[in-house]
Enzyme design. Structure first.
Site, PDB file in Angstrom:
ATOM      1  N   SER A   1       0.970  -1.604  -0.236  1.00 54.41           N
ATOM      2  CA  SER A   1       0.027   0.270   0.194  1.00 54.41           C
ATOM      3  C   SER A   1       1.114   1.490  -0.151  1.00 54.41           C
ATOM      4  O   SER A   1       1.592   1.618  -0.837  1.00 54.41           O
ATOM      5  CB  SER A   1      -1.136  -0.042   1.199  1.00 54.41           C
ATOM      6  OG  SER A   1      -1.784   0.537   1.302  1.00 54.41           O
TER       7      SER A   1
ATOM      8  N   ASP B   1     -10.112  -4.714  -3.909  1.00 57.81           N
ATOM      9  CA  ASP B   1      -9.206  -4.210  -3.109  1.00 57.81           C
ATOM     10  C   ASP B   1      -9.471  -2.855  -2.855  1.00 57.81           C
ATOM     11  O   ASP B   1     -10.415  -2.092  -3.256  1.00 57.81           O
ATOM     12  CB  ASP B   1      -7.389  -3.874  -3.899  1.00 57.81           C
ATOM     13  CG  ASP B   1      -7.150  -3.255  -2.472  1.00 57.81           C
ATOM     14  OD1 ASP B   1      -7.832  -2.708  -2.104  1.00 57.81           O
ATOM     15  OD2 ASP B   1      -5.721  -3.250  -2.803  1.00 57.81           O
TER      16      ASP B   1
ATOM     17  N   HIS C   1      -7.659  -6.559   0.334  1.00 58.05           N
ATOM     18  CA  HIS C   1      -6.181  -5.071  -0.105  1.00 58.05           C
ATOM     19  C   HIS C   1      -5.053  -5.636   0.804  1.00 58.05           C
ATOM     20  O   HIS C   1      -3.871  -5.888   0.482  1.00 58.05           O
ATOM     21  CB  HIS C   1      -6.544  -3.693   0.851  1.00 58.05           C
ATOM     22  CG  HIS C   1      -5.322  -2.777   0.924  1.00 58.05           C
ATOM     23  ND1 HIS C   1      -5.041  -2.393   0.004  1.00 58.05           N
ATOM     24  CD2 HIS C   1      -4.907  -1.652   1.928  1.00 58.05           C
ATOM     25  CE1 HIS C   1      -3.638  -1.189   0.122  1.00 58.05           C
ATOM     26  NE2 HIS C   1      -3.703  -1.265   1.586  1.00 58.05           N
TER      27      HIS C   1
END
Length: 259
Positions: free
Chosen positions: A93, A194, A224
């Site tokens: 991320s 996601d 995610h």
């Protein structure tokens, strides 16, 4: 403030090939710890730092910004480079954006990059309201725990501090402009489903880096936080194979490895 259980930083002294792992926004090392353990068990030197303002309470994060988070991983990369012959940088991320900036800035000091669901932009109308809204509203709903695997849990904040979110937005813009400076081998893994970072972010990264050696893998079974999800083992195996292809000395002890 005491660190949340499981959110502690992790370091392992292994061989002459090192890996720096960067966790995500409002997350903690816990989301990457199984990945770090997998690499450590295979003889690599591993560093998984806790980013400033993370892993305690959201109020602490309100006082930090991208410069603090980036400075932490920059220090760790320099420290790894002193004791390893090759260093790879991995990230999840926002940690993916941190990894990409390290690659853009440090050149040959980074041997390769592996990013999972890398963030590239704060999306939606709310993003445009951040510069003003952060002065009137302290937090919004958290983004932690987007995991398909039942029983799997991410240690992260339940609230997002808007001052920090504003800084994240500026950081993503900065990194986006630096992506053409990324020339190292890149392995990018992302989840079509996601709920935090859309696939468009991965597509943007792939379209802007200058790397000639690029591999894209879809994580069909995960959300995610894929490193704690159904596809975790695939991430671990593919990333280890990626290092093995680029670092023949993987797992070997060296005079610079620190034992």
């Amino acid at each position: 403030m005491p660190v949340l259980p499981g959110a502690e930083p992790f370091r392992h002294e292994g061989g002459e090939v090192g890996v720096l792992l960067c966790h995500g926004f409002t997350g903690s090392p816990q989301s990457l710890r199984p990945w770090a353990d997998h690499l450590a068990e295979r003889g690599l030197t591993v560093s998984l730092p806790l980013l400033p303002g993370h892993g305690t309470r959201w109020e602490d994060m309100q006082l930090t910004g991208w410069q603090d988070w980036y400075a932490e991983v920059d220090r760790e990369l320099r420290a790894l480079s002193e004791r390893c012959t090759q260093v790879f940088v991995f990230g999840l991320s926002m940690g993916g954006a941190l990894a990409l900036r390290l690659a853009a800035k440090h050149g040959d000091a980074v041997a390769g990059i592996v990013v999972v669901n890398p963030g590239n932009k704060v999306h939606g109308l709310a993003a445009h309201a951040l510069p003003l809204a952060r002065h009137f509203v302290r937090t919004t709903k958290g983004v932690a725990d987007d995991i398909a695997l039942e029983g799997s849990h991410e240690v992260g904040y339940t609230r997002v501090p808007l001052h920090a979110a504003h800084s994240l937005r500026k950081f993503f813009r900065l990194v986006d402009g630096e992506l053409p400076q990324v020339t190292q081998p890149l392995l990018l893994l992302h989840s079509p489903q996601d709920h935090v970072v859309p696939p468009a972010d991965s597509a943007r990264v792939l379209s802007r880096v200058s790397s000639a050696d690029v591999t894209e893998i879809l994580l069909e079974q995960s959300y995610h936080v894929a490193t704690l999800d159904h596809d975790a083992k695939r991430i671990f195996d593919e990333s280890h194979a990626f290092i093995g292809r680029l670092a023949p000395s993987i797992g070997k002890k060296g005079s610079t490895a620190g034992g």
